[in-house]
Design a protein around this motif. Structure first.
Motif, PDB file in Angstrom:
ATOM      1  N   GLU A 123       6.140  10.429  10.180  1.00  0.00           N
ATOM      2  CA  GLU A 123       5.088  11.007  11.021  1.00  0.00           C
ATOM      3  C   GLU A 123       3.730  10.945  10.346  1.00  0.00           C
ATOM      4  OE1 GLU A 123       5.214  12.105  14.176  1.00  0.00           O
ATOM      5  OE2 GLU A 123       7.242  11.300  14.198  1.00  0.00           O
ATOM      6  N   ILE A 124       3.684  11.221   9.059  1.00  0.00           N
ATOM      7  CA  ILE A 124       2.404  11.239   8.343  1.00  0.00           C
ATOM      8  C   ILE A 124       1.779   9.846   8.282  1.00  0.00           C
ATOM      9  CG2 ILE A 124       1.348  11.592   6.067  1.00  0.00           C
ATOM     10  CD1 ILE A 124       3.324  13.899   5.660  1.00  0.00           C
ATOM     11  N   PHE A 125       2.622   8.819   8.086  1.00  0.00           N
ATOM     12  CA  PHE A 125       2.108   7.454   7.934  1.00  0.00           C
ATOM     13  C   PHE A 125       2.215   6.640   9.231  1.00  0.00           C
ATOM     14  CE2 PHE A 125       3.113   8.630   3.555  1.00  0.00           C
ATOM     15  CZ  PHE A 125       1.963   8.214   2.898  1.00  0.00           C
ATOM     16  N   SER A 126       2.527   7.293  10.334  1.00  0.00           N
ATOM     17  CA  SER A 126       2.641   6.587  11.608  1.00  0.00           C
ATOM     18  C   SER A 126       1.317   5.930  11.981  1.00  0.00           C
ATOM     19  CB  SER A 126       3.065   7.560  12.707  1.00  0.00           C
ATOM     20  OG  SER A 126       2.972   6.949  13.977  1.00  0.00           O
ATOM     21  N   PRO A 127       1.322   4.663  12.458  1.00  0.00           N
ATOM     22  CA  PRO A 127       0.065   4.000  12.813  1.00  0.00           C
ATOM     23  C   PRO A 127      -0.583   4.577  14.074  1.00  0.00           C
ATOM     24  CG  PRO A 127       1.953   2.602  13.352  1.00  0.00           C
ATOM     25  CD  PRO A 127       2.492   3.765  12.584  1.00  0.00           C
ATOM     26  N   GLU A 128       0.188   5.262  14.941  1.00  0.00           N
ATOM     27  CA  GLU A 128      -0.387   5.815  16.171  1.00  0.00           C
ATOM     28  C   GLU A 128      -0.816   7.272  16.017  1.00  0.00           C
ATOM     29  OE1 GLU A 128       2.753   4.493  16.233  1.00  0.00           O
ATOM     30  OE2 GLU A 128       2.346   2.505  17.075  1.00  0.00           O
ATOM     31  N   ARG A 129       0.039   8.100  15.373  1.00  0.00           N
ATOM     32  CA  ARG A 129      -0.232   9.533  15.353  1.00  0.00           C
ATOM     33  C   ARG A 129      -0.249  10.120  13.939  1.00  0.00           C
ATOM     34  NH1 ARG A 129       4.696   8.228  17.163  1.00  0.00           N
ATOM     35  NH2 ARG A 129       6.513   9.015  16.027  1.00  0.00           N
ATOM     36  N   GLY A 130      -0.152   9.283  12.933  1.00  0.00           N
ATOM     37  CA  GLY A 130      -0.109   9.784  11.571  1.00  0.00           C
ATOM     38  C   GLY A 130      -1.458  10.266  11.074  1.00  0.00           C
ATOM     39  N   VAL A 131      -1.441  11.289  10.225  1.00  0.00           N
ATOM     40  CA  VAL A 131      -2.677  11.849   9.688  1.00  0.00           C
ATOM     41  C   VAL A 131      -3.437  10.820   8.859  1.00  0.00           C
ATOM     42  CG1 VAL A 131      -3.610  13.624   8.143  1.00  0.00           C
ATOM     43  CG2 VAL A 131      -1.687  14.167   9.647  1.00  0.00           C
ATOM     44  N   ILE A 132      -2.725  10.055   8.033  1.00  0.00           N
ATOM     45  CA  ILE A 132      -3.380   9.082   7.158  1.00  0.00           C
ATOM     46  C   ILE A 132      -4.114   8.024   7.964  1.00  0.00           C
ATOM     47  CG2 ILE A 132      -3.036   7.429   5.290  1.00  0.00           C
ATOM     48  CD1 ILE A 132      -2.459  10.306   4.511  1.00  0.00           C
ATOM     49  N   ASN A 133      -3.449   7.459   8.959  1.00  0.00           N
ATOM     50  CA  ASN A 133      -4.082   6.415   9.768  1.00  0.00           C
ATOM     51  C   ASN A 133      -5.184   6.980  10.654  1.00  0.00           C
ATOM     52  OD1 ASN A 133      -3.015   3.684   9.316  1.00  0.00           O
ATOM     53  ND2 ASN A 133      -1.040   4.605   9.784  1.00  0.00           N
TER      54      ASN A 133
ATOM     55  N   PHE B 201     -12.902   6.680   9.751  1.00  0.00           N
ATOM     56  CA  PHE B 201     -13.929   6.106   8.884  1.00  0.00           C
ATOM     57  C   PHE B 201     -14.154   4.618   9.163  1.00  0.00           C
ATOM     58  CE2 PHE B 201     -12.787   9.901   6.479  1.00  0.00           C
ATOM     59  CZ  PHE B 201     -14.045  10.378   6.100  1.00  0.00           C
ATOM     60  N   GLY B 202     -13.673   4.140  10.310  1.00  0.00           N
ATOM     61  CA  GLY B 202     -13.975   2.789  10.733  1.00  0.00           C
ATOM     62  C   GLY B 202     -12.971   1.729  10.344  1.00  0.00           C
ATOM     63  N   GLY B 203     -11.839   2.114   9.799  1.00  0.00           N
ATOM     64  CA  GLY B 203     -10.830   1.151   9.390  1.00  0.00           C
ATOM     65  C   GLY B 203      -9.802   0.887  10.482  1.00  0.00           C
ATOM     66  N   ASP B 204      -8.890  -0.026  10.199  1.00  0.00           N
ATOM     67  CA  ASP B 204      -7.790  -0.339  11.120  1.00  0.00           C
ATOM     68  C   ASP B 204      -6.510   0.331  10.635  1.00  0.00           C
ATOM     69  OD1 ASP B 204      -9.416  -2.015  12.694  1.00  0.00           O
ATOM     70  OD2 ASP B 204      -9.097  -3.689  11.289  1.00  0.00           O
ATOM     71  N   PRO B 205      -5.656   0.761  11.574  1.00  0.00           N
ATOM     72  CA  PRO B 205      -4.383   1.391  11.159  1.00  0.00           C
ATOM     73  C   PRO B 205      -3.554   0.458  10.281  1.00  0.00           C
ATOM     74  CG  PRO B 205      -4.772   1.705  13.503  1.00  0.00           C
ATOM     75  CD  PRO B 205      -5.797   0.721  13.038  1.00  0.00           C
ATOM     76  N   ILE B 206      -2.847   1.041   9.324  1.00  0.00           N
ATOM     77  CA  ILE B 206      -2.016   0.287   8.375  1.00  0.00           C
ATOM     78  C   ILE B 206      -0.552   0.653   8.603  1.00  0.00           C
ATOM     79  CG2 ILE B 206      -1.505  -0.133   5.935  1.00  0.00           C
ATOM     80  CD1 ILE B 206      -4.383   0.635   5.305  1.00  0.00           C
ATOM     81  N   LEU B 207       0.286  -0.351   8.679  1.00  0.00           N
ATOM     82  CA  LEU B 207       1.731  -0.123   8.819  1.00  0.00           C
ATOM     83  C   LEU B 207       2.321   0.087   7.430  1.00  0.00           C
ATOM     84  CD1 LEU B 207       2.482  -2.912  11.446  1.00  0.00           C
ATOM     85  CD2 LEU B 207       2.113  -0.483  11.880  1.00  0.00           C
ATOM     86  N   PHE B 208       2.180   1.276   6.900  1.00  0.00           N
ATOM     87  CA  PHE B 208       2.578   1.558   5.523  1.00  0.00           C
ATOM     88  C   PHE B 208       4.052   1.275   5.281  1.00  0.00           C
ATOM     89  CE2 PHE B 208      -1.273   4.139   5.866  1.00  0.00           C
ATOM     90  CZ  PHE B 208      -1.884   3.871   4.660  1.00  0.00           C
ATOM     91  N   LEU B 209       4.919   1.707   6.194  1.00  0.00           N
ATOM     92  CA  LEU B 209       6.362   1.588   5.986  1.00  0.00           C
ATOM     93  C   LEU B 209       6.915   0.221   6.395  1.00  0.00           C
ATOM     94  CD1 LEU B 209       7.523   5.131   7.131  1.00  0.00           C
ATOM     95  CD2 LEU B 209       7.051   4.309   4.823  1.00  0.00           C
ATOM     96  N   SER B 210       6.066  -0.635   6.920  1.00  0.00           N
ATOM     97  CA  SER B 210       6.493  -1.987   7.268  1.00  0.00           C
ATOM     98  C   SER B 210       5.723  -3.042   6.481  1.00  0.00           C
ATOM     99  CB  SER B 210       6.307  -2.232   8.778  1.00  0.00           C
ATOM    100  OG  SER B 210       7.077  -1.324   9.529  1.00  0.00           O
ATOM    101  N   SER B 211       4.967  -2.602   5.498  1.00  0.00           N
ATOM    102  CA  SER B 211       4.150  -3.511   4.692  1.00  0.00           C
ATOM    103  C   SER B 211       4.757  -3.676   3.306  1.00  0.00           C
ATOM    104  CB  SER B 211       2.723  -2.963   4.570  1.00  0.00           C
ATOM    105  OG  SER B 211       1.981  -3.679   3.603  1.00  0.00           O
ATOM    106  N   LYS B 212       4.916  -4.896   2.861  1.00  0.00           N
ATOM    107  CA  LYS B 212       5.441  -5.155   1.522  1.00  0.00           C
ATOM    108  C   LYS B 212       4.492  -4.658   0.444  1.00  0.00           C
ATOM    109  CE  LYS B 212       7.726  -9.330   3.223  1.00  0.00           C
ATOM    110  NZ  LYS B 212       7.785 -10.821   3.143  1.00  0.00           N
ATOM    111  N   THR B 213       3.221  -4.543   0.772  1.00  0.00           N
ATOM    112  CA  THR B 213       2.218  -4.090  -0.203  1.00  0.00           C
ATOM    113  C   THR B 213       2.284  -2.589  -0.421  1.00  0.00           C
ATOM    114  OG1 THR B 213       0.757  -5.900   0.460  1.00  0.00           O
ATOM    115  CG2 THR B 213      -0.238  -4.070  -0.764  1.00  0.00           C
ATOM    116  N   TYR B 214       2.492  -1.829   0.659  1.00  0.00           N
ATOM    117  CA  TYR B 214       2.380  -0.372   0.578  1.00  0.00           C
ATOM    118  C   TYR B 214       3.718   0.351   0.497  1.00  0.00           C
ATOM    119  CZ  TYR B 214      -2.474  -1.153   1.963  1.00  0.00           C
ATOM    120  OH  TYR B 214      -3.772  -1.568   2.006  1.00  0.00           O
TER     121      TYR B 214
END
Length: 297
Positions: free
Chosen positions: A127-137, A143-156
């Motif tokens: 929930e926290i890292f959700s790209p639609e409703r997560g607090v982080i995204n 601040f003008g950025g694009d949502p990040i798929l944290f749990l589906s990204s090999k980087t994050y």
């Protein structure tokens, strides 16, 4: 026998973990033999035909297994570096807090996540890292950025694993260090203060050396579990998109053994994992014993 009768309640308390260890850790060891057999459920363990080291040869030629070994070492070493050092620093800093109520409140808050199962924690992380409703995204978008798929990204994905593991366990892991610090003689701190030592000096030259025996023993025990990359956490957070960086030996065994029903092959992988972990513990313990008086045995 007199000592046992005198301390019978302590031995009674010890009985439950000993029985648990015997039933769930030692009794199943007879099943190791299926790692050297072509296991047929209809024939049972002992009547299934032997196949020697065939599973181990297949294992070393399996790309998915080699990838899981690489990921396990990478994630485990990161856990060792971050998750082992932060509880020490946290305990030392918490020991310097003068306000008793604030100190106890911080301790209680830091302990609480340990008692939450990874299923609950994983749901919170999703929930926290959700790209639609997560607090982080939401903050990133604000601040003008694009949502990040944290749990589906090999980087994050791996940084999220380490961050959530530290959040959950740092307070609980600091208990032994806080108990050891409490046993340090106050006279040492008083003498150091009279000699002009500030708080940083007292932490560096009194607290840290006094914690050395506990640090060494816990470090050796962590090395023995170096191939335990955090099965519960990863199983509840990973997905096929991050198998390349998140698939570890335990999740690989789960998929091969319970989903593909290759019980004999998964037993061989599990045996390999435990033998390597034992080797790490023995080598590290001998290395430490030759250079200090501390060690597991």
């Amino acid at each position: 026998m007199k000592r046992i009768r005198r301390m019978k309640m302590l031995y009674l308390m010890l009985l439950l973990p000993v029985v648990h260890l015997a039933i769930f850790h030692y009794a199943p060891l007879y099943g190791i033999v299926i790692a050297f057999k072509s296991y047929k459920p209809g024939l049972g363990i002992w009547n299934s035909p032997w196949n020697g080291l065939e599973h181990f040869r297949n294992m070393l030629g399996d790309f998915a297994f080699l990838r899981a070994v690489r990921n396990t070492f990478a994630i485990s070493f990161l856990r060792l570096i971050v998750g082992f050092t932060l509880p020490i620093a946290f305990a030392m800093l918490l020991n310097e807090v003068i306000h008793t109520r604030f100190k106890r409140a911080v301790q209680s808050i830091s302990y609480f996540p340990h008692f939450m199962s990874w299923i609950i924690v994983a749901s919170m992380v999703v929930e926290i890292f959700s790209p639609e409703r997560g607090v982080i995204n939401n903050l990133i978008v604000m601040f003008g950025g694009d949502p990040i798929l944290f749990l589906s990204s090999k980087t994050y994905f791996v940084p999220v694993l380490i961050l959530t593991d530290v959040w959950k366990e740092v307070g609980w892991a600091s208990i032994l260090y806080l108990a050891s610090i409490a046993s340090i003689s106050p006279e040492l701190y008083e003498a150091a203060s009279m000699d002009g030592a500030n708080r940083f000096h007292r932490m560096r030259y009194i607290t840290l050396p006094s914690l050395a025996p506990v640090i060494v023993i816990l470090f050796l025990l962590r090395l023995g579990n170096i191939l335990n990359g955090g099965f519960d956490q990863i199983l509840n957070l990973y997905n096929p998109l991050v198998y390349e960086v998140g698939d570890i030996i335990d999740t690989y065994v789960y998929r091969v053994g319970l989903e593909q029903f290759q019980f004999d092959y998964s037993a061989a992988v599990g045996l390999f994992k435990n033998v390597v972990g034992l080797a790490f513990l023995i080598v590290a313990n001998q290395f430490v014993r030759r250079r200090s008086e501390y060690g597991v045995w």
